[in-house]
Scaffold this motif. Structure first.
Motif, PDB file in Angstrom:
ATOM      1  N   ARG A 199       0.835  -1.207   0.000  1.00 54.96           N
ATOM      2  CA  ARG A 199       0.000   0.000   0.000  1.00 54.96           C
ATOM      3  C   ARG A 199       0.866   1.252   0.000  1.00 54.96           C
ATOM      4  O   ARG A 199       0.598   2.199  -0.741  1.00 54.96           O
ATOM      5  N   SER A 200       1.917   1.240   0.818  1.00 55.06           N
ATOM      6  CA  SER A 200       2.840   2.370   0.843  1.00 55.06           C
ATOM      7  C   SER A 200       3.560   2.520  -0.494  1.00 55.06           C
ATOM      8  O   SER A 200       3.715   3.635  -1.014  1.00 55.06           O
ATOM      9  N   HIS A 203       1.435   4.138  -3.312  1.00 54.21           N
ATOM     10  CA  HIS A 203       1.239   5.588  -3.254  1.00 54.21           C
ATOM     11  C   HIS A 203       2.337   6.356  -3.979  1.00 54.21           C
ATOM     12  O   HIS A 203       2.169   7.533  -4.298  1.00 54.21           O
ATOM     13  N   SER A 204       3.474   5.700  -4.243  1.00 52.88           N
ATOM     14  CA  SER A 204       4.600   6.409  -4.857  1.00 52.88           C
ATOM     15  C   SER A 204       4.798   6.085  -6.335  1.00 52.88           C
ATOM     16  O   SER A 204       5.623   6.713  -6.995  1.00 52.88           O
ATOM     17  N   ARG A 220      -3.405  15.232  -5.491  1.00 53.86           N
ATOM     18  CA  ARG A 220      -2.800  13.898  -5.443  1.00 53.86           C
ATOM     19  C   ARG A 220      -3.469  13.045  -4.372  1.00 53.86           C
ATOM     20  O   ARG A 220      -3.818  11.894  -4.606  1.00 53.86           O
ATOM     21  N   SER A 221      -3.614  13.637  -3.189  1.00 56.19           N
ATOM     22  CA  SER A 221      -4.207  12.902  -2.060  1.00 56.19           C
ATOM     23  C   SER A 221      -5.628  12.473  -2.374  1.00 56.19           C
ATOM     24  O   SER A 221      -6.040  11.349  -2.053  1.00 56.19           O
ATOM     25  N   LEU A 224      -5.509   9.565  -4.944  1.00 55.92           N
ATOM     26  CA  LEU A 224      -5.068   8.316  -4.317  1.00 55.92           C
ATOM     27  C   LEU A 224      -6.143   7.752  -3.389  1.00 55.92           C
ATOM     28  O   LEU A 224      -6.330   6.536  -3.310  1.00 55.92           O
ATOM     29  N   THR A 228      -7.643   3.892  -3.908  1.00 57.63           N
ATOM     30  CA  THR A 228      -6.796   3.178  -2.945  1.00 57.63           C
ATOM     31  C   THR A 228      -6.620   1.715  -3.312  1.00 57.63           C
ATOM     32  O   THR A 228      -5.510   1.176  -3.267  1.00 57.63           O
ATOM     33  N   TYR A 231      -4.165   1.246  -6.384  1.00 53.88           N
ATOM     34  CA  TYR A 231      -2.752   1.490  -6.084  1.00 53.88           C
ATOM     35  C   TYR A 231      -2.196   0.475  -5.080  1.00 53.88           C
ATOM     36  O   TYR A 231      -1.014   0.113  -5.149  1.00 53.88           O
ATOM     37  N   THR A 232      -3.038   0.016  -4.168  1.00 53.51           N
ATOM     38  CA  THR A 232      -2.593  -1.024  -3.231  1.00 53.51           C
ATOM     39  C   THR A 232      -2.316  -2.324  -3.973  1.00 53.51           C
ATOM     40  O   THR A 232      -1.333  -3.018  -3.696  1.00 53.51           O
TER      41      THR A 232
END
Length: 289
Positions: A199-200, A203-204, A220-221, A224, A228, A231-232
């Motif tokens: 997950r972290s 996000h990148s 961006r937030s 994301l 979620t 991207y996870t």
């Protein structure tokens, strides 16, 4: 009194567990619908079939392989037995397997920190931008670097106008250390740990894309948060691939390709939406006149 309190706490715990389960199920459903978990594999195929994209990896291959060999060998030599001695108390015979997974994950993190900050940053940037160019997303790339005419996608990349990928943040390292004890839980703990890392990581993956699009931090937030699951899913698959000893270097580049392919698809979809809605807006404007 104590019985009533215990019953109340049990009911509350069941309620929290149910909420967490529903959130996890919704996240998994979102991830499956998005198809984002396929992009790391698409990145592998695209990379293998586009030789021009091999150049950045080839230019950094030997020093990165040397770094990987030193880190993996050192981690197994110095930390395998101490960590096995701890994990055997909670994992039993499975500790032999879970300790290997833990050390591979730790080694992958160390290699990523060092290589992305000192060895691979420019090469990964070229791979991401070059993939976008090969997908004809030159309008996006030109916002962050000069593009030359002719040649293959990598040869067309000119001077960088905007700073490259963000480096591995101290917050990410703190989060990694904080969740490391999850590996003490047999199998499930290791899976959860990898999921959290994924997950972290997720996000990148589009940090460069957001930079090229000049999106604000709040935008961006928001993006994301609305994606979620997708991207996870991407981040988890990418994390598992990059845990493979030595081959993790290769997968680091193919994951960059996969992320760029995903960004190119997002661009293409947005362009098609704009093209399809523009005539409707013009027609509405005419009627208003």
């Amino acid at each position: 009194m104590s019985t009533g309190f215990a019953g109340s706490m049990q009911a509350k715990a069941q309620e929290v567990a149910k909420e967490d389960y529903e959130k996890a199920r919704a996240l998994a459903a979102d991830a499956a619908r998005s198809g984002a978990f396929l992009y790391p594999f698409k990145g592998i195929f695209y990379f293998l079939t586009h030789r021009a994209l091999w150049k950045p990896l080839a230019s950094r291959l030997l020093p990165t392989l040397g770094l990987s060999a030193a880190v993996v060998a050192g981690m197994f030599f110095f930390t395998y037995l101490p960590q096995l001695a701890i994990l055997v108390f909670v994992n039993g015979p499975l500790a032999v397997f879970t300790t290997v997974l833990l050390i591979l994950n730790e080694s992958s993190t160390l290699i990523n920190i060092v290589s992305r900050n000192f060895l691979l940053q420019d090469a990964l940037l070229d791979t991401f931008d070059g993939t976008l160019v090969s997908r004809n997303a030159t309008g996006v790339v030109s916002e962050g670097r000069q593009l030359k005419s002719g040649g293959d996608p990598i040869e067309r990349l000119g001077k960088i106008l905007k700073s490259p990928f963000e480096k591995y943040s101290p917050k990410a390292l703190i989060r990694y250390i904080m969740y490391l004890p999850l590996n003490f839980i047999p199998i499930v703990g290791t899976v959860i740990f990898i999921f959290i890392q994924g997950r972290s990581r997720g996000h990148s993956v589009h940090g460069r894309y957001f930079q090229l699009k000049e999106w604000s931090s709040s935008r961006r937030s928001d993006w994301l948060a609305r994606h979620t699951g997708a991207y996870t899913a991407f981040g988890t698959v990418a994390t598992v691939l990059e845990m493979v000893p030595f081959a993790g270097i290769f997968f680091g580049f193919t994951n960059a390709v996969g992320a760029a392919l995903w960004a190119a698809d997002i661009e293409e979809k947005n362009t098609q939406m704009e093209q399809s809605t523009a005539p409707g807006l013009r027609e509405a404007a005419k009627k208003a006149e």
